[in-house]
Structure formats: C-alpha cells, structure tokens
Design a protein around this motif. Structure first.
Motif, PDB file in Angstrom:
ATOM      1  N   ALA A  98       0.790  -1.263  -0.146  1.00 64.33           N
ATOM      2  CA  ALA A  98       0.029  -0.158  -0.110  1.00 64.33           C
ATOM      3  C   ALA A  98       1.064   1.218   0.053  1.00 64.33           C
ATOM      4  O   ALA A  98       0.493   2.295  -0.694  1.00 64.33           O
ATOM      5  N   LEU A  99       2.115   1.217   0.523  1.00 62.46           N
ATOM      6  CA  LEU A  99       2.784   2.398   0.577  1.00 62.46           C
ATOM      7  C   LEU A  99       3.535   2.491  -0.751  1.00 62.46           C
ATOM      8  O   LEU A  99       3.704   3.937  -1.112  1.00 62.46           O
ATOM      9  N   GLY A 100       3.829   1.495  -1.165  1.00 61.78           N
ATOM     10  CA  GLY A 100       4.229   1.442  -2.819  1.00 61.78           C
ATOM     11  C   GLY A 100       3.348   2.242  -3.737  1.00 61.78           C
ATOM     12  O   GLY A 100       3.693   3.061  -4.334  1.00 61.78           O
ATOM     13  N   TYR A 101       2.114   1.884  -3.491  1.00 62.07           N
ATOM     14  CA  TYR A 101       1.104   2.418  -4.404  1.00 62.07           C
ATOM     15  C   TYR A 101       0.890   3.997  -4.241  1.00 62.07           C
ATOM     16  O   TYR A 101       0.314   4.602  -4.997  1.00 62.07           O
ATOM     17  N   ILE A 102       1.112   4.359  -2.849  1.00 59.53           N
ATOM     18  CA  ILE A 102       1.262   5.760  -2.762  1.00 59.53           C
ATOM     19  C   ILE A 102       2.023   6.560  -3.683  1.00 59.53           C
ATOM     20  O   ILE A 102       1.492   7.480  -4.418  1.00 59.53           O
ATOM     21  N   GLY A 103       3.200   6.217  -3.871  1.00 57.49           N
ATOM     22  CA  GLY A 103       4.067   6.682  -4.677  1.00 57.49           C
ATOM     23  C   GLY A 103       3.702   6.484  -6.279  1.00 57.49           C
ATOM     24  O   GLY A 103       3.927   7.733  -6.890  1.00 57.49           O
TER      25      GLY A 103
ATOM     26  N   ALA B  71      -9.488   3.143  -1.624  1.00 59.71           N
ATOM     27  CA  ALA B  71      -9.127   3.580  -2.852  1.00 59.71           C
ATOM     28  C   ALA B  71      -9.474   5.252  -3.309  1.00 59.71           C
ATOM     29  O   ALA B  71      -8.895   5.831  -4.181  1.00 59.71           O
ATOM     30  N   TRP B  72     -10.451   5.626  -2.303  1.00 57.18           N
ATOM     31  CA  TRP B  72     -10.673   7.261  -2.690  1.00 57.18           C
ATOM     32  C   TRP B  72      -9.282   7.852  -2.230  1.00 57.18           C
ATOM     33  O   TRP B  72      -9.251   9.027  -2.972  1.00 57.18           O
ATOM     34  N   THR B  73      -8.379   7.280  -1.381  1.00 55.18           N
ATOM     35  CA  THR B  73      -7.094   8.142  -1.132  1.00 55.18           C
ATOM     36  C   THR B  73      -6.244   7.838  -2.072  1.00 55.18           C
ATOM     37  O   THR B  73      -5.729   9.070  -2.407  1.00 55.18           O
ATOM     38  N   TYR B  74      -6.339   6.809  -2.910  1.00 52.13           N
ATOM     39  CA  TYR B  74      -5.409   6.691  -3.905  1.00 52.13           C
ATOM     40  C   TYR B  74      -5.931   7.551  -5.157  1.00 52.13           C
ATOM     41  O   TYR B  74      -5.099   8.221  -5.918  1.00 52.13           O
ATOM     42  N   ALA B  75      -7.269   7.866  -5.174  1.00 56.83           N
ATOM     43  CA  ALA B  75      -7.854   8.745  -6.433  1.00 56.83           C
ATOM     44  C   ALA B  75      -7.440  10.198  -6.089  1.00 56.83           C
ATOM     45  O   ALA B  75      -6.815  10.928  -6.853  1.00 56.83           O
ATOM     46  N   ALA B  76      -7.467  10.429  -4.777  1.00 50.88           N
ATOM     47  CA  ALA B  76      -6.901  11.871  -4.376  1.00 50.88           C
ATOM     48  C   ALA B  76      -5.603  12.219  -4.933  1.00 50.88           C
ATOM     49  O   ALA B  76      -5.200  13.322  -4.947  1.00 50.88           O
ATOM     50  N   LEU B  77      -4.672  10.993  -4.271  1.00 46.91           N
ATOM     51  CA  LEU B  77      -3.355  11.231  -4.470  1.00 46.91           C
ATOM     52  C   LEU B  77      -3.127  11.263  -6.193  1.00 46.91           C
ATOM     53  O   LEU B  77      -2.005  12.060  -6.446  1.00 46.91           O
ATOM     54  N   PHE B  78      -3.799  10.663  -6.915  1.00 40.84           N
ATOM     55  CA  PHE B  78      -3.589  10.820  -8.151  1.00 40.84           C
ATOM     56  C   PHE B  78      -3.875  12.292  -8.743  1.00 40.84           C
ATOM     57  O   PHE B  78      -3.213  12.829  -9.567  1.00 40.84           O
ATOM     58  N   VAL B  79      -4.959  12.813  -8.409  1.00 43.51           N
ATOM     59  CA  VAL B  79      -5.361  14.205  -8.735  1.00 43.51           C
ATOM     60  C   VAL B  79      -4.046  15.166  -7.960  1.00 43.51           C
ATOM     61  O   VAL B  79      -3.647  15.825  -8.677  1.00 43.51           O
TER      62      VAL B  79
END
Length: 193
Positions: free
Chosen positions: A49-54, A106-114
């Motif tokens: 999950a930490l890698g997916y943040i990056g 998944a919402w956190t990852y979407a926000a990080l993509f933005v």
C-alpha cells in the motif's frame, strides 16, 4: 565594490509572496505524505500500500509533464500555479474528509492521483516563474531563497506531520494543516504580479 545584498530578491513583494506560498504548499505536501503513509499502513497493514502511494502520485507526473510544459509556455504561469494550488486545496479537503469518514482506501489513491496531476503542472510552471518575477539580475539570489525555502519545508514537514499524528493519535490534524498550507499558497499567490 560593496557586499552583495543577500536579501535582494526578498525585497520584491511578488517574490516574497511567491516564496512564502511555495513554502506553505511544500510544507503541507510533506505533512500530507507522512499522514497518508501512516493512515494507509494503519488501515491496510500492507507494505505494498505504501508503494501504491508513490505510484498514484508519480504516474501523473510521467503522463502530464510534457503537456504541463507546453501549457506553461503558452499561458500565464501564475494562472497555472494558482489552478494547481487550488487543486491541492481540493485534494487536502478530500483527504481530510476521507480520514474523518473512514472512506474506502481507493478514494485516498484517487485523491493522490489528482494531487500528482496538480504537482505535474505546479512544478513545471513553478520552475519557470521565478525569472519572470525577479528579472535576470536578482535571479541567482532568488534561486538561493527558493531552494532554501523548499529545503526547510521538506525537512520540517515530515517532523511536523509525525508530531501531529503522535500528539493527536490520528491524521485529521495533519490533513487540516495540509489544507491550511494549500489555502495559504493560493492566497499568497494571488498577490504575485
């Protein structure tokens, strides 16, 4: 010959506002980075999950950097910076809401993509606006201040983020500080000519 003025660039109101805004946004993003990592690891227990943040933040940089550069050459860089910082305000508010609602990961990852998309445009315009604000004569002094402000924010942000998480037992205060930093950036950049 007299001693060079170490504060020459800071004597320009527009540059001073710019560097304060950049520092506020950078500080907030560093706090955000610590908070997101802590929150997602706490919720998932997954190192992946930490890698997916990056990945969520870097992928848009690869996708949009060339477009961001072309846009920065065609329209006012201040406008791009304001739009990107405004997007960071929305991301910060979203992350704060996601944390408070305990919304799906998944919402956190979407926000990080933005956030990564906004950064692609912000950093491209950011690197090109300093000579516009200061002119050639003050550019070297401005670069010194700009880099130092970034390093201060990069060093202080994770420490502040970690302290807030430890002091409050969660990420809400860290996300609130991130939101304040992004808003501060927008407000100070409005004064940059």
């Amino acid at each position: 010959m007299g001693k060079p003025d170490a504060f020459a660039a800071l004597r320009l109101v527009s540059f001073r506002r710019y560097v304060v805004g950049r520092m506020l946004l950078s500080l907030g993003l560093q706090v955000q980075s610590v908070a997101v990592g802590w929150q997602l690891y706490e919720r998932t227990g997954s190192k992946a999950a930490l890698g997916y943040i990056g990945l969520a933040q870097v992928l848009p940089v690869f996708l949009f950097s060339l477009s961001a550069g072309q846009l920065a050459d065609r329209i006012n860089r201040r406008t791009i910076i304001l739009a990107a910082a405004g997007a960071q305000v929305l991301v910060a508010a979203a992350l704060l809401g996601i944390a408070q609602a305990d919304a799906p990961v998944a919402w956190t990852y979407a926000a990080l993509f933005v956030s990564g998309t906004a950064r692609a445009f912000y950093y491209t315009a950011n690197s090109a606006i300093v000579p516009q604000i200061t002119g050639a004569a003050l550019f070297p002094n401005a670069v010194t201040w700009n880099v130092n402000a970034f390093y201060v924010a990069s060093a202080a942000g994770p420490a502040i983020g970690g302290w807030l998480i430890a002091a409050t037992g969660g990420v809400v205060a860290a996300y609130a500080l991130n939101l304040a930093g992004a808003l501060g950036c927008v407000l100070t950049m409005l004064g940059v000519a």
